[in-house]
Design a protein around this motif. Structure first.
Motif, mmCIF file in Angstrom:
data_model
loop_
_atom_site.group_PDB
_atom_site.id
_atom_site.type_symbol
_atom_site.label_atom_id
_atom_site.label_comp_id
_atom_site.label_asym_id
_atom_site.label_seq_id
_atom_site.Cartn_x
_atom_site.Cartn_y
_atom_site.Cartn_z
ATOM 1 N N MET A 1 0.837 -1.183 0.000
ATOM 2 C CA MET A 1 0.000 0.000 0.000
ATOM 3 C C MET A 1 0.884 1.248 0.000
ATOM 4 N N GLN A 2 0.460 2.262 -0.717
ATOM 5 C CA GLN A 2 1.154 3.545 -0.745
ATOM 6 C C GLN A 2 0.332 4.586 0.005
ATOM 7 N N ARG A 3 1.030 5.495 0.669
ATOM 8 C CA ARG A 3 0.404 6.657 1.298
ATOM 9 C C ARG A 3 0.880 7.865 0.522
ATOM 10 N N ILE A 4 -0.061 8.618 -0.043
ATOM 11 C CA ILE A 4 0.256 9.755 -0.911
ATOM 12 C C ILE A 4 -0.354 11.018 -0.321
ATOM 13 N N ALA A 5 0.420 12.092 -0.296
ATOM 14 C CA ALA A 5 -0.076 13.411 0.113
ATOM 15 C C ALA A 5 -0.063 14.312 -1.107
ATOM 16 N N LEU A 6 -1.143 15.043 -1.290
ATOM 17 C CA LEU A 6 -1.275 15.975 -2.413
ATOM 18 C C LEU A 6 -1.703 17.329 -1.882
ATOM 19 N N ARG A 7 -1.364 18.360 -2.626
ATOM 20 C CA ARG A 7 -1.767 19.719 -2.260
ATOM 21 C C ARG A 7 -2.395 20.376 -3.480
ATOM 22 N N TYR A 59 -0.519 3.977 -6.678
ATOM 23 C CA TYR A 59 -1.010 5.290 -7.108
ATOM 24 C C TYR A 59 -0.941 5.467 -8.625
ATOM 25 N N ALA A 60 0.172 5.059 -9.235
ATOM 26 C CA ALA A 60 0.310 5.202 -10.690
ATOM 27 C C ALA A 60 -0.732 4.341 -11.414
ATOM 28 N N ALA A 61 -0.946 3.124 -10.934
ATOM 29 C CA ALA A 61 -1.951 2.238 -11.547
ATOM 30 C C ALA A 61 -3.351 2.823 -11.367
ATOM 31 N N MET A 62 -3.619 3.425 -10.195
ATOM 32 C CA MET A 62 -4.912 4.056 -9.958
ATOM 33 C C MET A 62 -5.138 5.185 -10.958
ATOM 34 N N GLN A 63 -4.134 6.033 -11.149
ATOM 35 C CA GLN A 63 -4.263 7.139 -12.095
ATOM 36 C C GLN A 63 -4.547 6.616 -13.503
ATOM 37 N N GLU A 64 -3.831 5.584 -13.894
ATOM 38 C CA GLU A 64 -4.007 5.005 -15.230
ATOM 39 C C GLU A 64 -5.426 4.449 -15.388
ATOM 40 N N ARG A 65 -5.899 3.774 -14.383
ATOM 41 C CA ARG A 65 -7.232 3.165 -14.457
ATOM 42 C C ARG A 65 -8.335 4.224 -14.461
ATOM 43 N N LEU A 66 -8.180 5.269 -13.657
ATOM 44 C CA LEU A 66 -9.233 6.285 -13.549
ATOM 45 C C LEU A 66 -9.285 7.242 -14.745
#
Length: 107
Positions: A1-7, A59-66
């Motif tokens: 699992m990855q934990r990502i922070a975005l702003r 996260y990268a796979a999620m972006q690609e799928r969405l």
């Protein structure tokens, strides 16, 4: 699992609309995000500044799928008009400098 922070940052005057829009996200978007590996997504707002915390399988796979999700495309069109600059889906998140993980069994 990855934990990502975005702003991200809201356009001036968009605060109330943003809060209202996020009170409930569309069920189709929720389902697409979960099937893309999102386990949790939390957003905090300080004035116009938004901080996102995402727990996701990849996260990268999620972006690609969405990117091909009709629900996500509609959501991004709706939300991006409220942001200063569009959210860049290639955004890999904030760089981690330091963390203190909780002891086992504590959250």
């Amino acid at each position: 699992m990855q934990r990502i922070a975005l702003r991200t940052r809201l356009r001036a005057g968009a605060e109330e609309i943003y809060d209202e829009v996020h009170s409930v996200i569309p069920a189709e978007l929720d389902a697409d995000m979960r099937s893309a590996g999102v386990r949790s997504w939390t957003i905090w707002r300080d004035g116009r500044d938004l901080f996102h915390y995402v727990e996701v399988d990849d996260y990268a796979a999620m972006q690609e799928r969405l990117k091909d999700s009709a629900a996500n495309q509609a959501w991004q069109a709706r939300i991006n008009r409220l942001l200063e600059g569009d959210f860049d889906p290639r955004n890999t998140g904030l760089r981690v400098i330091w963390t203190m993980d909780a002891p086992d069994g504590l959250v």
